[in-house]
Design a protein around this motif. Structure first.
Motif, PDB file in Angstrom:
ATOM      1  N   SER A  25     125.076 196.666  84.453  1.00  0.00           N
ATOM      2  CA  SER A  25     125.462 195.296  84.789  1.00  0.00           C
ATOM      3  C   SER A  25     126.261 194.661  83.665  1.00  0.00           C
ATOM      4  N   ALA A  43     123.877 195.818  90.228  1.00  0.00           N
ATOM      5  CA  ALA A  43     123.100 196.520  89.204  1.00  0.00           C
ATOM      6  C   ALA A  43     121.912 195.707  88.716  1.00  0.00           C
ATOM      7  N   PRO A  97     119.964 199.824  84.477  1.00  0.00           N
ATOM      8  CA  PRO A  97     120.612 198.764  85.276  1.00  0.00           C
ATOM      9  C   PRO A  97     121.184 197.638  84.418  1.00  0.00           C
TER      10      PRO A  97
END
Length: 422
Positions: free
Chosen positions: A16, A185, A12
Motif C-alpha cells: 500500500s 492492499a 500489505p
C-alpha cells in the motif's frame, strides 16, 4: 524469530505504501507540468500552489495526529487513501473534459495536501504495530522506504514520457489506478490488522491501562511537550524545518527553471525524478548500518552541511546553462541520497524514543514545525523569482540549509556523543 508472524501484516502495508507513493508522484508531477505548460502558471502561482499543498501540515498535523492515536493508524490510512482515489478520479475527469482550470488545480492540491498529512502520519505510526522488536523498527522503515523508492524509479520517468507523448490524461489515469491498488492492499489491515487495536488498548493489554488513558487524555500540546523534553529530537525537528524552507523555495522555481529558462523539456523533468528515486533506493540499503554506527549529531549536522553544498547546484545550473544537465542530475542524486538517510534515521529515532500512545501526536508536532513555514517559503520563493529573477531564491536555498546545520550544532552542543537511533 518473533517478528515472523508479523510478516503477513507487513506485506500489505508495504504494498500500500509503495502504491501510494507511486500514485502521489504521478499525480504531483503531472500537475506540476500541466500548470506550467498548459495553464501557464507564473513562478508566484507555482509557489502558491506549493503553499496550498503544505498548509495542512501547519494547521491539521496535530488534530490528525490525535485522530491517529485514538482511532488507529490503519483505519486513518485507509480512509485517506480512499479519499485520494476519489480526488484523483475527479481531477482526471476534469482534465479530460477541459474543465481543469486554475481554481480546480488549487483545490486539488489543497485537498491532496490534507490527505497526505493524514496518510504520512498513519504510515509512520503504524510501524511499531508491525514489529515489537525496537531494533527492527529502522529495518522496517528502511524496507518500506526502499520499496517506496523502487516504485519511484519508474513513475517519474513514465510520467514525463506519457505527458510528452499523449498528454496528461494517461498519467492521471495511471495515478488513479495506483491509488486504487493502495486502497485494496490496506483492506486486510483494516479488517484484522493493527489499525483495529488502538494504542491505548495495546498499552492496556501490556498491563498499564492507567498510563495509556492518561497519555491519550493529554491535549494537542502533548506532542510539542515531548519534543521539548528531548533536545536531540528537537534539534532534528528544527534542522528538518530549516531544510524544508530552503527546499520549498527551490521547489517553487524548479519547474520554471527546467521547463522554461533552460528549456530541458518534460521528459528530462520526469527523468530527474527517476534518478532521484534510484539514488534514494540505493541509500536505503546503507541507511540502517549508518544509523547504527554513526551518532545522530554527526549524521544530521554534517549531513546538513553536505546538503547546503548540494543545494547550490541548481544555482550553478542557472549560471552555467551549458552544464545544466550534469549539474541538475548531480543535484538530484546527492540530495535524494542524503535526505533518505537522514529521514530514515530521524523516523527510527522518533519511533524508539517516543511511546506508542504518544507517537501520533509527536509525529504531528514534528510535521507542524517542519512544514509550518513551507507555505510562506513557497510563496516567497515565487515572489522573489518574479521580482528579482531566479538567481536570488536559488542563492537563498543553500544559505538557509547551511544555517540549518549551524542551528543543529548549537542545539546539541551539550550532547557531543549523541547515541545512534537504534
Amino acid at each position: 524469530m518473533r517478528n515472523k508472524p508479523l510478516q503477513p501484516r507487513l506485506r500489505p502495508a508495504i504494498l500500500s505504501n509503495a502504491s501510494d507513493a507511486g500514485a502521489n508522484q504521478l499525480f504531483g508531477i503531472t500537475l506540476d507540468i500541466v500548470t506550467v505548460t498548459v495553464l501557464g502558471f507564473s513562478a508566484t502561482q507555482v509557489g502558491l500552489l506549493n503553499a496550498l499543498g503544505s498548509l495542512a501540515f501547519l494547521f491539521l498535523s496535530v488534530p490528525l495526529g490525535m485522530l491517529v492515536d485514538r482511532v488507529g493508524a490503519a483505519r486513518v490510512l485507509a480512509v485517506s487513501l480512499v479519499a485520494k482515489l476519489l480526488g484523483s478520479g475527479t481531477v482526471l475527469i476534469l482534465f479530460l473534459t477541459g474543465q481543469l482550470g486554475t481554481v480546480a488545480a488549487m483545490v486539488a492540491v489543497t485537498v491532496t495536501g490534507i490527505l497526505t498529512v493524514a496518510s504520512e502520519n498513519a504510515q509512520t505510526t503504524i510501524v511499531p504495530g508491525l514489529t515489537r522488536d525496537t531494533r527492527g523498527i529502522a529495518h522496517v522503515i528502511a524496507t518500506m522506504a526502499s520499496i517506496d523508492r523502487a516504485a519511484g524509479i519508474i513513475f517519474p520517468g513514465v510520467t514525463g514520457a506519457l505527458i510528452a507523448l499523449w498528454g496528461g490524461g494517461p498519467a492521471l489515469a495511471l495515478s488513479t489506478a495506483f491509488f486504487a491498488l493502495a486502497v485494496a492492499a490496506m483492506l486486510p489491515l483494516v479488517r484484522k490488522g493493527p489499525g483495529r487495536v488502538r494504542p491505548a488498548r495495546a498499552a492496556s493489554a501490556a498491563g498499564n491501562p492507567a498510563g495509556a488513558a492518561k497519555v491519550l487524555a493529554l491535549g494537542a500540546g502533548h506532542g510539542f511537550a515531548v519534543l521539548l523534553r528531548n533536545r536531540v529530537l528537537l534539534g532534528i525537528t528544527l534542522l528538518t524545518a530549516a531544510g524544508n524552507i530552503g527546499l520549498a523555495i527551490g521547489s517553487s522555481i524548479q519547474p520554471i527553471l527546467i521547463l522554461r529558462t533552460l528549456g530541458l523539456g518534460m521528459g528530462f523533468y520526469g527523468i530527474l525524478g527517476t534518478v532521484a528515486a534510484a539514488a534514494a533506493l540505493t541509500a536505503t540499503f546503507v541507511a540502517p548500518a549508518m544509523v547504527r554506527r554513526v551518532s545522530l549529531r554527526r549524521l544530521f549536522g554534517w549531513g546538513a552541511v553536505l546538503q547546503a553544498v548540494v543545494a547550490a547546484l541548481p544555482l550553478a545550473a542557472y549560471l552555467w546553462p551549458g552544464a545544466a544537465v550534469v549539474l541538475l542530475l548531480a543535484f538530484e542524486v546527492c540530495w535524494a541520497a542524503t535526505l533518505t538517510v537522514t529521514n530514515i534515521a530521524g523516523a527510527a529515532f522518533t519511533a524508539n524514543a517516543v511511546s506508542a500512545t504518544s507517537l501520533g501526536r509527536t509525529s504531528a508536532a514534528q510535521r507542524t514545525i517542519t512544514m509550518g513555514s513551507v507555505p510562506l517559503a513557497a510563496v516567497g520563493g515565487g515572489l522573489l523569482a518574479d521580482a528579482f529573477g531566479l538567481g536570488v531564491p536559488l542563492l537563498v536555498w543553500p544559505l538557509l540549509t547551511l544555517g540549518a546545520a549551524a542551528l543543529f550544532f548549537m542545539l546539541t552542543a551539550h550532547r557531543a556523543s549523541v547515541p545512534a537511533a537504534v
